[in-house]
Design a protein around this motif. Sequence first.
Motif, PDB file in Angstrom:
ATOM      1  N   SER A   1      34.234  38.913  46.247  1.00 17.23           N
ATOM      2  CA  SER A   1      33.442  37.529  45.823  1.00 17.23           C
ATOM      3  C   SER A   1      32.479  37.709  44.850  1.00 17.23           C
ATOM      4  CB  SER A   1      32.904  37.198  47.203  1.00 17.23           C
ATOM      5  OG  SER A   1      31.849  38.151  47.523  1.00 17.23           O
ATOM      6  N   LEU A   2      31.865  39.272  44.889  1.00 17.52           N
ATOM      7  CA  LEU A   2      30.867  39.265  43.619  1.00 17.52           C
ATOM      8  C   LEU A   2      31.392  40.147  42.477  1.00 17.52           C
ATOM      9  CD1 LEU A   2      27.697  39.195  45.442  1.00 17.52           C
ATOM     10  CD2 LEU A   2      28.227  37.550  43.828  1.00 17.52           C
ATOM     11  N   ARG A   3      32.607  40.742  42.590  1.00 16.60           N
ATOM     12  CA  ARG A   3      33.028  41.857  41.612  1.00 16.60           C
ATOM     13  C   ARG A   3      33.048  41.597  40.444  1.00 16.60           C
ATOM     14  NH1 ARG A   3      37.654  42.796  43.652  1.00 16.60           N
ATOM     15  NH2 ARG A   3      38.831  41.483  42.305  1.00 16.60           N
ATOM     16  N   GLY A   4      33.457  40.406  39.898  1.00 14.36           N
ATOM     17  CA  GLY A   4      33.295  39.880  38.409  1.00 14.36           C
ATOM     18  C   GLY A   4      32.012  39.717  37.973  1.00 14.36           C
ATOM     19  N   ALA A   5      31.107  39.229  38.676  1.00 14.21           N
ATOM     20  CA  ALA A   5      29.693  39.023  38.352  1.00 14.21           C
ATOM     21  C   ALA A   5      28.981  40.265  38.015  1.00 14.21           C
ATOM     22  CB  ALA A   5      29.101  37.923  39.196  1.00 14.21           C
TER      23      ALA A   5
ATOM     24  N   GLY B   1      27.887  34.054  31.041  1.00 15.38           N
ATOM     25  CA  GLY B   1      29.140  34.394  31.463  1.00 15.38           C
ATOM     26  C   GLY B   1      29.064  35.129  32.907  1.00 15.38           C
ATOM     27  N   ALA B   2      28.161  35.989  33.039  1.00  9.66           N
ATOM     28  CA  ALA B   2      28.081  36.906  34.437  1.00  9.66           C
ATOM     29  C   ALA B   2      27.978  35.947  35.638  1.00  9.66           C
ATOM     30  CB  ALA B   2      26.853  37.622  34.420  1.00  9.66           C
ATOM     31  N   THR B   3      27.094  34.565  35.279  1.00  6.92           N
ATOM     32  CA  THR B   3      27.253  33.761  36.627  1.00  6.92           C
ATOM     33  C   THR B   3      28.225  33.065  36.853  1.00  6.92           C
ATOM     34  OG1 THR B   3      26.207  31.957  35.203  1.00  6.92           O
ATOM     35  CG2 THR B   3      24.634  33.894  36.189  1.00  6.92           C
ATOM     36  N   LEU B   4      29.217  33.035  35.605  1.00  7.14           N
ATOM     37  CA  LEU B   4      30.443  32.092  35.813  1.00  7.14           C
ATOM     38  C   LEU B   4      31.703  32.716  36.291  1.00  7.14           C
ATOM     39  CD1 LEU B   4      30.159  29.757  32.782  1.00  7.14           C
ATOM     40  CD2 LEU B   4      29.543  29.147  34.915  1.00  7.14           C
ATOM     41  N   ILE B   5      31.780  34.168  36.125  1.00  4.55           N
ATOM     42  CA  ILE B   5      32.995  35.000  36.322  1.00  4.55           C
ATOM     43  C   ILE B   5      33.879  34.644  37.618  1.00  4.55           C
ATOM     44  CG2 ILE B   5      32.088  36.945  36.538  1.00  4.55           C
ATOM     45  CD1 ILE B   5      34.198  37.927  34.714  1.00  4.55           C
ATOM     46  N   ASP B   6      32.949  34.550  38.550  1.00  7.08           N
ATOM     47  CA  ASP B   6      33.351  34.592  40.008  1.00  7.08           C
ATOM     48  C   ASP B   6      33.616  33.020  40.390  1.00  7.08           C
ATOM     49  OD1 ASP B   6      33.901  37.351  40.516  1.00  7.08           O
ATOM     50  OD2 ASP B   6      31.937  37.835  40.868  1.00  7.08           O
TER      51      ASP B   6
ATOM     52  N   GLY C   1      36.641  31.881  37.350  1.00  2.00           N
ATOM     53  CA  GLY C   1      37.760  32.921  37.100  1.00  2.00           C
ATOM     54  C   GLY C   1      37.801  33.726  35.744  1.00  2.00           C
ATOM     55  N   ARG C   2      38.682  34.619  35.853  1.00  4.25           N
ATOM     56  CA  ARG C   2      38.875  35.262  34.494  1.00  4.25           C
ATOM     57  C   ARG C   2      39.552  34.637  33.626  1.00  4.25           C
ATOM     58  NH1 ARG C   2      36.381  37.448  39.128  1.00  4.25           N
ATOM     59  NH2 ARG C   2      36.819  39.640  39.695  1.00  4.25           N
ATOM     60  N   ARG C   3      40.807  34.235  33.743  1.00  5.50           N
ATOM     61  CA  ARG C   3      41.496  33.646  32.750  1.00  5.50           C
ATOM     62  C   ARG C   3      40.883  32.173  32.270  1.00  5.50           C
ATOM     63  NH1 ARG C   3      47.190  32.925  32.499  1.00  5.50           N
ATOM     64  NH2 ARG C   3      47.104  31.056  32.921  1.00  5.50           N
ATOM     65  N   PRO C   4      40.134  31.265  33.071  1.00  5.74           N
ATOM     66  CA  PRO C   4      39.489  30.224  32.209  1.00  5.74           C
ATOM     67  C   PRO C   4      38.389  30.823  31.212  1.00  5.74           C
ATOM     68  CG  PRO C   4      39.829  29.782  34.521  1.00  5.74           C
ATOM     69  CD  PRO C   4      40.184  31.216  34.294  1.00  5.74           C
ATOM     70  N   LEU C   5      37.684  31.572  31.585  1.00  2.67           N
ATOM     71  CA  LEU C   5      36.567  32.286  30.738  1.00  2.67           C
ATOM     72  C   LEU C   5      37.259  32.930  29.385  1.00  2.67           C
ATOM     73  CD1 LEU C   5      33.669  33.615  32.752  1.00  2.67           C
ATOM     74  CD2 LEU C   5      33.847  31.847  31.563  1.00  2.67           C
TER      75      LEU C   5
ATOM     76  N   THR D   1      30.303  42.274  35.037  1.00  4.48           N
ATOM     77  CA  THR D   1      29.996  41.552  33.782  1.00  4.48           C
ATOM     78  C   THR D   1      28.624  42.086  33.312  1.00  4.48           C
ATOM     79  OG1 THR D   1      31.425  39.670  34.507  1.00  4.48           O
ATOM     80  CG2 THR D   1      29.666  39.229  32.515  1.00  4.48           C
ATOM     81  N   LEU D   2      27.729  42.557  34.200  1.00  5.26           N
ATOM     82  CA  LEU D   2      26.649  43.104  33.942  1.00  5.26           C
ATOM     83  C   LEU D   2      26.785  44.235  32.985  1.00  5.26           C
ATOM     84  CD1 LEU D   2      24.613  42.791  37.393  1.00  5.26           C
ATOM     85  CD2 LEU D   2      24.339  41.277  35.369  1.00  5.26           C
ATOM     86  N   ASN D   3      27.671  44.941  32.919  1.00  7.45           N
ATOM     87  CA  ASN D   3      28.119  45.968  32.222  1.00  7.45           C
ATOM     88  C   ASN D   3      27.847  45.572  30.645  1.00  7.45           C
ATOM     89  OD1 ASN D   3      29.277  48.546  31.001  1.00  7.45           O
ATOM     90  ND2 ASN D   3      31.063  47.301  30.649  1.00  7.45           N
TER      91      ASN D   3
END
Length: 471
Positions: free
Chosen positions: A158-162, A323-328, A331-335, A165-167
């Motif tokens: 649930s938080l993997r993308g966000a 972007g980090a707050t939105l990715i999860d 989604g990845r494709r919309p961003l 993205t901190l990277n």
Amino acid sequence: MATNRDRENENSEKPLIVQQKDDKELEIHSDGMWMVYLSTFVSVFGSFEFGSSVGYSAPTQFGMMEDIGLSIAEYSVFGSIINIGAMIGAITSGRIADFSGRKGAMRISSTICMVGWLAIFFAKGAILLDLGRFLTGYGIGILSYVVPVYISEIAPKSLRGALATLNQLLIVVGISVAFTVGAFVNWRILALTGIVPSLILLVGLCFIPESPRWLAKVGYQREFEASLRVLRGKNANISQEEAEIQDYIESLQQFPKVTVIDLFHKKYIRSVIVGVGLMVFQQLGGINGIVFYASQIFASAGFPPNVGNILYAVLQVVVTAIGATLIDRAGRRPLLMISASGLLAGSLLIAMSFYFKTFQYFPGAVPILAFTGVMVYIGSFSVGMGAVPWVVMSEVFPINIKGIAGSLVTLVNWLGSWVTSYTFNLLVTWSSYGTFFMYAAICALAIVFIYKVVPETKGRTLEEIQSSMNS
């Protein structure tokens, strides 16, 4: 031992029990989340080191040339050799991360970076400077692969993308800090500040767990269970996640050792196309040309470069954080689609500004078009194409090929970075507006690629993603 099919049948017969386990997983994440956050916080100091290394050369050029007597050609070698080191680091990053673990790879890379910075600090001539720059490049070549992989392997879905993205956010922050500090201190002191994130990473690694997926892969069963327990909380029910990881690892062990040629097998080719394709479009869309030569673009278009650079740096950090707050959520494709569309628009605006300047149309509009184009481009890159390809790269590869495939993807990224940086001035000399129309065309192709090829990975476990990719 139960097979995947046996467990699926058992789950289908007991839906209420499965639901209870899913509810329990929510408790897992809240109870053990502090360690996930701490581990992510420590690992992204590697990303900060990445940004510090990349951003070091810009504010130090004139001071270094004056103090040591470097020619422009010698400084150009110093500035660009980091890409060579990073490409070699990328080639070896997967093997190092697979052999010594994710934490081991970060220890090795941070140590190499520290040695590189010390070489720069003590340098009296070009040779030691170049060696130090090469070593920092090698170190960040490893870090650019292993940091997002480590985060993706420890984070709940649930938080993997966000978290991943901190990277990119810390890379951007590292660049901005290097620019800011470099305005007030000389190049030797700035080199010493580059040691700080590596030192923090090296110390912090003593307090965070190894990736449980890597531990399971290499057969450290007791350590695997302990790591997963620490990351999910002492009162958590980790049996379902543990079983999923173990079953996946066992299925992978049935396959022979993977070589580069095997990456092009139909079982893996889609994952490779997605990972490599995103990196190609990320770099060949012109990002490094615009980043490295933003001042030149502003000045050529008649916009104050100092003002443009400050606004550019602020925008990049703020939008990357958004972007980090939105990715999860989004989604990845919309961003990625929004980002690539914005890159297309920004490239067209910059192209039009230079077109008007070349043919002396609407001279008053040229600076505004150039400034707006750069801001739209940088904002769009920061919200999606900067970070999301690294997140997707860390998600789509099965763990048995993650090392070699990740090395390939990271190598492609650094090679694309070098190509764009090297060709930008040549292309602008050929045609300033033609260069950005070409970048716009590449961004348009990126939109088609994302729409047709890139999968959505939001809200799915790594095992689910890789199963769907390779089925």
